[in-house]
Design a protein around this motif. Structure first.
Motif, PDB file in Angstrom:
ATOM      1  N   VAL A  99       0.958  -0.871  -0.114  1.00  0.00           N
ATOM      2  CA  VAL A  99       0.277  -0.096  -0.334  1.00  0.00           C
ATOM      3  C   VAL A  99       1.345   1.563   0.056  1.00  0.00           C
ATOM      4  O   VAL A  99       1.676   1.603   0.935  1.00  0.00           O
ATOM      5  CB  VAL A  99      -0.538  -0.096   1.186  1.00  0.00           C
ATOM      6  N   ALA A 100       0.551   2.029  -0.635  1.00  0.00           N
ATOM      7  CA  ALA A 100       1.458   3.326  -1.202  1.00  0.00           C
ATOM      8  C   ALA A 100       1.464   4.254   0.745  1.00  0.00           C
ATOM      9  O   ALA A 100       2.811   4.710   0.609  1.00  0.00           O
ATOM     10  CB  ALA A 100       1.062   4.586  -2.374  1.00  0.00           C
ATOM     11  N   ASN A 101       0.602   4.182   1.293  1.00  0.00           N
ATOM     12  CA  ASN A 101       0.187   4.879   1.802  1.00  0.00           C
ATOM     13  C   ASN A 101       1.820   4.287   3.340  1.00  0.00           C
ATOM     14  O   ASN A 101       2.145   5.700   4.024  1.00  0.00           O
ATOM     15  CB  ASN A 101      -0.402   5.534   2.868  1.00  0.00           C
ATOM     16  N   ARG A 102       1.919   3.235   3.039  1.00  0.00           N
ATOM     17  CA  ARG A 102       2.944   2.619   4.037  1.00  0.00           C
ATOM     18  C   ARG A 102       4.240   3.462   3.812  1.00  0.00           C
ATOM     19  O   ARG A 102       4.873   3.166   5.360  1.00  0.00           O
ATOM     20  CB  ARG A 102       2.998   1.718   3.652  1.00  0.00           C
ATOM     21  N   GLN A 103       4.845   3.823   2.884  1.00  0.00           N
ATOM     22  CA  GLN A 103       5.892   4.511   2.636  1.00  0.00           C
ATOM     23  C   GLN A 103       6.191   5.392   3.411  1.00  0.00           C
ATOM     24  O   GLN A 103       6.597   5.660   4.236  1.00  0.00           O
ATOM     25  CB  GLN A 103       6.544   4.777   1.172  1.00  0.00           C
ATOM     26  N   ARG A 104       4.797   6.769   3.092  1.00  0.00           N
ATOM     27  CA  ARG A 104       4.927   7.227   3.949  1.00  0.00           C
ATOM     28  C   ARG A 104       4.682   7.306   5.695  1.00  0.00           C
ATOM     29  O   ARG A 104       5.496   8.412   5.922  1.00  0.00           O
ATOM     30  CB  ARG A 104       3.714   8.924   3.839  1.00  0.00           C
ATOM     31  N   ALA A 147       5.472  -0.342  15.905  1.00  0.00           N
ATOM     32  CA  ALA A 147       4.504  -1.381  16.371  1.00  0.00           C
ATOM     33  C   ALA A 147       3.335  -0.107  15.455  1.00  0.00           C
ATOM     34  O   ALA A 147       2.916  -0.995  14.973  1.00  0.00           O
ATOM     35  CB  ALA A 147       3.927  -0.969  17.876  1.00  0.00           C
ATOM     36  N   MET A 148       3.519   1.342  15.344  1.00  0.00           N
ATOM     37  CA  MET A 148       2.933   1.463  14.407  1.00  0.00           C
ATOM     38  C   MET A 148       2.591   1.352  13.517  1.00  0.00           C
ATOM     39  O   MET A 148       1.464   0.929  12.511  1.00  0.00           O
ATOM     40  CB  MET A 148       3.225   3.776  14.533  1.00  0.00           C
ATOM     41  N   VAL A 149       4.456   1.361  12.995  1.00  0.00           N
ATOM     42  CA  VAL A 149       3.987   0.674  11.379  1.00  0.00           C
ATOM     43  C   VAL A 149       3.346  -0.340  11.536  1.00  0.00           C
ATOM     44  O   VAL A 149       2.703  -0.920  10.187  1.00  0.00           O
ATOM     45  CB  VAL A 149       5.207   1.173  10.763  1.00  0.00           C
ATOM     46  N   ASN A 150       3.885  -1.326  11.597  1.00  0.00           N
ATOM     47  CA  ASN A 150       3.123  -2.886  11.632  1.00  0.00           C
ATOM     48  C   ASN A 150       1.817  -3.288  11.948  1.00  0.00           C
ATOM     49  O   ASN A 150       1.046  -3.849  10.987  1.00  0.00           O
ATOM     50  CB  ASN A 150       3.880  -3.834  12.689  1.00  0.00           C
ATOM     51  N   ALA A 151       0.980  -1.883  12.164  1.00  0.00           N
ATOM     52  CA  ALA A 151      -0.383  -2.112  12.899  1.00  0.00           C
ATOM     53  C   ALA A 151      -0.918  -1.409  11.494  1.00  0.00           C
ATOM     54  O   ALA A 151      -2.397  -1.896  10.889  1.00  0.00           O
ATOM     55  CB  ALA A 151      -0.429  -1.693  14.090  1.00  0.00           C
ATOM     56  N   TYR A 152      -0.472  -0.594  11.150  1.00  0.00           N
ATOM     57  CA  TYR A 152      -0.808  -0.578   9.530  1.00  0.00           C
ATOM     58  C   TYR A 152      -0.986  -0.892   8.254  1.00  0.00           C
ATOM     59  O   TYR A 152      -2.139  -1.287   7.950  1.00  0.00           O
ATOM     60  CB  TYR A 152      -0.431   1.338   9.556  1.00  0.00           C
ATOM     61  N   GLN A 153       0.535  -1.936   8.594  1.00  0.00           N
ATOM     62  CA  GLN A 153       0.010  -2.508   7.201  1.00  0.00           C
ATOM     63  C   GLN A 153      -0.752  -3.820   7.734  1.00  0.00           C
ATOM     64  O   GLN A 153      -0.990  -4.981   6.839  1.00  0.00           O
ATOM     65  CB  GLN A 153       2.208  -3.868   7.821  1.00  0.00           C
ATOM     66  N   HIS A 199      -3.829  -3.709   8.372  1.00  0.00           N
ATOM     67  CA  HIS A 199      -5.813  -3.311   8.949  1.00  0.00           C
ATOM     68  C   HIS A 199      -4.971  -2.220   7.242  1.00  0.00           C
ATOM     69  O   HIS A 199      -7.252  -1.593   6.678  1.00  0.00           O
ATOM     70  CB  HIS A 199      -5.899  -2.650   9.752  1.00  0.00           C
ATOM     71  N   ASN A 200      -5.274  -1.724   6.676  1.00  0.00           N
ATOM     72  CA  ASN A 200      -4.370  -1.083   5.617  1.00  0.00           C
ATOM     73  C   ASN A 200      -5.033  -1.247   4.441  1.00  0.00           C
ATOM     74  O   ASN A 200      -5.620  -0.637   3.679  1.00  0.00           O
ATOM     75  CB  ASN A 200      -3.291  -0.211   5.691  1.00  0.00           C
ATOM     76  N   GLN A 201      -5.302  -2.732   4.575  1.00  0.00           N
ATOM     77  CA  GLN A 201      -6.354  -3.748   3.033  1.00  0.00           C
ATOM     78  C   GLN A 201      -7.329  -4.322   3.722  1.00  0.00           C
ATOM     79  O   GLN A 201      -8.582  -4.857   2.755  1.00  0.00           O
ATOM     80  CB  GLN A 201      -5.387  -4.492   2.309  1.00  0.00           C
ATOM     81  N   GLU A 202      -8.039  -4.358   5.269  1.00  0.00           N
ATOM     82  CA  GLU A 202      -9.485  -4.535   5.678  1.00  0.00           C
ATOM     83  C   GLU A 202      -9.209  -5.964   5.263  1.00  0.00           C
ATOM     84  O   GLU A 202     -10.528  -6.726   5.637  1.00  0.00           O
ATOM     85  CB  GLU A 202     -10.520  -3.981   4.901  1.00  0.00           C
ATOM     86  N   TRP A 203      -8.146  -6.361   5.721  1.00  0.00           N
ATOM     87  CA  TRP A 203      -7.936  -8.015   5.325  1.00  0.00           C
ATOM     88  C   TRP A 203      -7.745  -9.006   6.409  1.00  0.00           C
ATOM     89  O   TRP A 203      -7.650  -9.945   6.514  1.00  0.00           O
ATOM     90  CB  TRP A 203      -6.541  -8.651   4.397  1.00  0.00           C
ATOM     91  N   ASP A 204      -8.110  -8.050   7.620  1.00  0.00           N
ATOM     92  CA  ASP A 204      -7.513  -8.984   9.127  1.00  0.00           C
ATOM     93  C   ASP A 204      -8.583  -9.479   9.681  1.00  0.00           C
ATOM     94  O   ASP A 204      -9.917  -8.375   9.755  1.00  0.00           O
ATOM     95  CB  ASP A 204      -6.772  -7.387   9.824  1.00  0.00           C
ATOM     96  N   ALA A 222      -6.995   3.133   9.081  1.00  0.00           N
ATOM     97  CA  ALA A 222      -6.034   2.018   9.215  1.00  0.00           C
ATOM     98  C   ALA A 222      -5.112   2.806  10.100  1.00  0.00           C
ATOM     99  O   ALA A 222      -4.500   2.780  11.174  1.00  0.00           O
ATOM    100  CB  ALA A 222      -5.383   1.749   8.457  1.00  0.00           C
ATOM    101  N   LEU A 223      -4.665   4.264   9.588  1.00  0.00           N
ATOM    102  CA  LEU A 223      -3.775   4.900  10.633  1.00  0.00           C
ATOM    103  C   LEU A 223      -3.896   4.932  12.857  1.00  0.00           C
ATOM    104  O   LEU A 223      -3.371   4.727  13.474  1.00  0.00           O
ATOM    105  CB  LEU A 223      -3.018   6.357  10.583  1.00  0.00           C
TER     106      LEU A 223
END
Length: 453
Positions: A44-49, A80-86, A88-93, A201-202
């Motif tokens: 997901v592109a926003n993950r890099q941001r 923890a923040m980055v991995n949590a975003y990863q 939830h960011n695709q609504e697949w969890d 997700a953020l």
């Protein structure tokens, strides 16, 4: 007994040895699922941001942990923040349907980062995950009215702090302070959901970060409020309209809630899963072609209407499309599935999907529960006037209709291999083997090594 006292007593009494095997098995299953989904979230592109911001906020100088996939070392809270975003960011969890809480996004990310930074064992990690899920979901399950605040972030953050305390064996005022500080840091509203904003997700990620920091504050001797559930300005009075604290008091530590989580077979909001499930069943049974469809109607609960009843449109953001029943339905009908690549820019602009998605309407059924994600009725009307329908009291992935063990493994492989950059299949197998040995791991760092490439 007050609900917060029940939470504190529960956390203080838990150890890996006291956990029932059913809870351990469920934890292993959903740790695997969430790691796969979290690795996929690197695409997901926003993950890099978010990763760039995490780097700016501090170089590792104390306990640190790694970002899943790319392997950067960051302070525990930022990892923890980055991995949590990863996750939830695709609504697949995974999701706890009664509570409407996606607990593993915040719980596993914060737990794993803290465990890595403090060299904790696999058993401590499993204990923390079970405890964190129990607290997060039962706080959410006390509500009998619809969501205003985003429970996956708010409840998830409190549960995460509880889980970290369980991993460390913290008790008494230190535990109470950690929970109070986590509650004081709680944030996240449904406005991001209504607008289909990537902030959704953020919000989860920020609460995962706060959970790790809350425990650190408490361990340093900092005090937090203690009456954080039933208090005058506690969670039950501020965040929800109607609650029954007895739900938590009667259930905590009895039927462990990690055994009641639902898998998400598809990378969309859970509220759209009934549509896909129903359409797949109808297509398989009646064999109609997409060109024969005149109309699609989904009769669903108030929550489903609220979350995914939005109209399809040509300029959708990814977060909007994942919560759009029409787009989800059209994708399933045209491709036979819904995958992460269906939310890339080109498919979302596809004219055929737009036209087919516009044939779907979503309306209320007779369900009065504002938090229910079932039942769902899906009806397809054909050009010749024929109509086919299916009623779904439980949706695929729910504990009453669980994914098979093979389907769980297939999802894990698909998720891992969709990461950016993607591992090869041999690396995924090594990770799967390491996850199977998690109860025997002396240091979680050995697991995280297999998650970076």
């Amino acid at each position: 007994m007050k609900a917060i006292d029940a939470v504190v007593n529960f956390v203080e009494q838990q150890s890996f040895e006291t956990l029932p095997q059913s809870a351990i098995d469920a934890a292993l299953m959903f740790i695997m699922d969430s790691i796969g989904v979290g690795l996929s979230g690197t695409r997901v592109a926003n993950r890099q941001r978010i990763l760039e911001m995490a780097r700016q906020w501090g170089e590792p100088s104390g306990p640190c942990a790694q970002v899943w996939g790319s392997g950067e070392w960051l302070p525990v809270s930022n990892a923890a923040m980055v991995n949590a975003y990863q996750i939830h960011n695709q609504e697949w969890d995974c999701v706890h349907e009664r509570a409407v809480v996606h607990p593993m996004a915040s719980v596993l990310s914060s737990m794993m980062a803290y465990a890595q930074g403090h060299e904790l064992s696999g058993r401590q990690l499993i204990l923390g995950v079970v405890v964190g899920v129990e607290v997060a979901t039962l706080i959410g399950a006390c509500a009998s009215t619809g969501l205003k605040f985003f429970r996956p972030s708010v409840c998830g953050g409190i549960g995460s702090a509880a889980g970290i305390c369980a991993m460390l064996g913290l008790k008494g005022d230190t535990l109470k302070n950690a929970l109070g500080i986590a509650y004081s840091s709680a944030s996240g509203t449904m406005q991001a959901h209504v607008e289909g904003s990537p902030m959704l997700a953020l919000q989860v990620a920020l609460n995962a970060r706060s959970a790790t920091q809350s425990v650190d504050f408490a361990r340093s001797g900092f005090s937090g409020p203690h009456d954080i559930l039933e208090g005058e300005f506690g969670y039950f009075n501020l965040f929800e309209d109607q609650v029954d604290p007895q739900v938590l008091i009667d259930n905590i530590g009895r039927d462990f809630q990690i055994t009641q989580l639902s898998h998400k077979p598809f990378p969309t909001g859970r509220a759209g899963h009934g549509t896909v499930d129903g359409l797949q069943q109808l297509q398989q049974e009646y064999g109609f072609e997409v060109s024969e469809i005149s109309a699609i109607h989904v009769a669903a609960t108030p929550l489903i209407n609220r979350l995914v009843g939005r109209p399809i449109k040509p300029d959708m953001d990814v977060a909007y499309a994942k919560l759009c029943n029409g787009y989800i339905a059209a994708t399933s009908l045209l491709t036979g599935n819904v995958s992460v690549t269906d939310f890339d820019p080109e498919p979302m602009r596809d004219a055929e999907r737009q036209q087919l998605g516009a044939k779907l309407t979503t309306s209320l059924n007779d369900c009065q529960d504002p938090n229910a994600l079932a039942p769902v009725t899906v009806r397809v009307t054909l050009n010749n006037g024929q109509s086919h329908s299916v009623e779904l009291p439980a949706i695929l992935g729910h504990p009453q209709r669980p994914l098979s063990a093979q389907a769980q493994i297939e999802k894990f492989y698909a998720a891992c291999l969709s990461a950016t950059p993607a591992p090869d299949k041999s690396q995924v197998q090594v990770l799967l083997d390491e996850l199977g040995a998690l109860p025997e791991l002396e240091d979680v760092n050995s697991l995280v090594k297999t998650m970076t490439y």
